[in-house]
Design a protein around this motif. Structure first.
Motif, mmCIF file in Angstrom:
data_model
loop_
_atom_site.group_PDB
_atom_site.id
_atom_site.type_symbol
_atom_site.label_atom_id
_atom_site.label_comp_id
_atom_site.label_asym_id
_atom_site.label_seq_id
_atom_site.Cartn_x
_atom_site.Cartn_y
_atom_site.Cartn_z
ATOM 1 N N CYS A 1 9.662 2.503 2.559
ATOM 2 C CA CYS A 1 9.593 1.055 2.740
ATOM 3 C C CYS A 1 10.313 0.639 4.022
ATOM 4 O O CYS A 1 11.427 1.100 4.303
ATOM 5 C CB CYS A 1 10.215 0.339 1.550
ATOM 6 N N ASN B 1 7.834 2.345 -7.769
ATOM 7 C CA ASN B 1 6.694 2.053 -6.896
ATOM 8 C C ASN B 1 5.371 2.456 -7.529
ATOM 9 O O ASN B 1 4.312 2.225 -6.959
ATOM 10 C CB ASN B 1 6.862 2.740 -5.534
ATOM 11 N N ARG C 1 5.036 -0.401 2.215
ATOM 12 C CA ARG C 1 5.717 0.638 1.439
ATOM 13 C C ARG C 1 5.711 1.995 2.125
ATOM 14 O O ARG C 1 6.406 2.912 1.695
ATOM 15 C CB ARG C 1 5.055 0.747 0.063
#
Length: 329
Positions: A22, A87, A121
């Motif tokens: 990220c 995530n 991300r």
């Protein structure tokens, strides 16, 4: 007026390692071990005695730890409220083993546009989040969508709400981005952006702590009259089994936990550091949400009342108030 004088939250870093990259985070850049089960067992017992109610197993990516389900089960059995944010890349693999062990399960999703989300991300994880939502719902779980809001993706809030959150009956958690140390998050949210988010936070299935918005309008924490109570409300434990003070993001001092976290936390040296919470030069202007959230809950002031409606709304819709009530009685 201080309402609660003991820590209420533990941010337990199981590892700093992460399978994402990220742009708004530097945790993944750190070398890191993994926490050990024996340390977790002892620390959870001490955290219970210190009055902590919520354990956030975090990272890095917490699902990289091969014993994460064991940690969650242990904390859940001890009566803690458990939280975990992922995530989504590894959730399909872990879903069955995590079932019923996470009270607040958050899937990070910052856009309804696949390319925009994956770009932020640093890995292709959008499709994994969609799959994770499907699997979690099939198992009877109630995950949330955690949307980190920047000036560059605020236009995606509406789409994520209508295309993903509402159709799946999920809570959309709006998390305004913050800068810290040398990590930049782009152009700050404008007053117009803050007003937009405040209005959006009143919608069904949306959580936004309005105290976050007010703190930003007020210029963040001020060391002359600090609202931040990070060190007295939140214990931060590192993958090296260290107590970090005053918070992870400053990380001014680290203390090795040698089988007695409770004694360490109550030591005079720690008490002196706790007294400096929110008053260090780096604390000026701070708006780090994960430390302000518990800070708003322990002191009776204007931020307490700003935070209260969203706190009640979230815990009522999620049903976590039932587990919180058990802790009280």
């Amino acid at each position: 007026m201080r309402l609660v004088r003991h820590p209420v939250l533990c941010n337990y870093y199981v590892t700093y390692r992460c399978n994402a990259r990220c742009s708004f985070c530097d945790i993944w850049e750190k070398p890191s071990p993994y926490i050990q089960l024996a340390d977790v067992e002892q620390n959870l017992r001490d955290l219970r005695e210190l009055g902590v109610q919520v354990i956030d197993f975090t990272g890095g990516e917490p699902l990289l730890h091969q014993q994460i389900d064991t940690f969650l089960a242990l904390a859940h059995q001890m009566g803690f409220i458990t939280t975990l944010t992922t995530n989504g890349l590894l959730y399909p693999k872990w879903a069955e083993r995590l079932r019923g062990k996470v009270d607040m399960l958050h899937f990070s999703l910052d856009a309804a546009d696949k390319n925009l989300h994956d770009q932020g991300r640093g890995v292709a994880c959008f499709d994994f989040v969609q799959e994770s939502i499907r699997i979690a719902k099939s198992l009877g779980e109630r995950p949330d969508i955690l949307f980190t809001v920047f000036s560059g993706n605020i236009d995606q809030v509406e789409r994520v709400y209508h295309e993903i959150a509402l159709p799946n009956n999920l809570m959309l958690l709006l998390n305004p981005a913050f800068s810290y140390n040398t990590v930049e998050t782009g152009t700050p949210l404008t007053p117009t952006d803050l007003d937009y988010l405040s209005a959006f936070g009143k919608r069904r299935n949306v959580y936004l702590n309005e105290a976050f918005m007010q703190l930003r309008r007020d210029g963040g924490n001020h060391i002359s009259d600090p609202v931040c109570k990070a060190a007295s409300t939140t214990l931060v434990i590192s993958p090296e089994n260290e107590l970090i003070l005053p918070c992870y993001h400053l990380g001014e001092q680290k203390f090795k936990i040698t089988r007695n976290l409770k004694q360490l936390y109550r030591s005079e040296e720690i008490r002196q550091l706790v007294a400096l919470e929110g008053r260090l030069p780096a604390c000026e202007g701070c708006t780090i949400n994960c430390y302000m959230q518990p800070s708003f809950a322990v002191e009776l002031n204007s931020y307490f009342w700003k935070a209260l409606p969203s706190t009640i709304k979230y815990n009522w819709q999620k049903g976590t108030w039932k587990r919180l009530l058990k802790q009280v009685v």
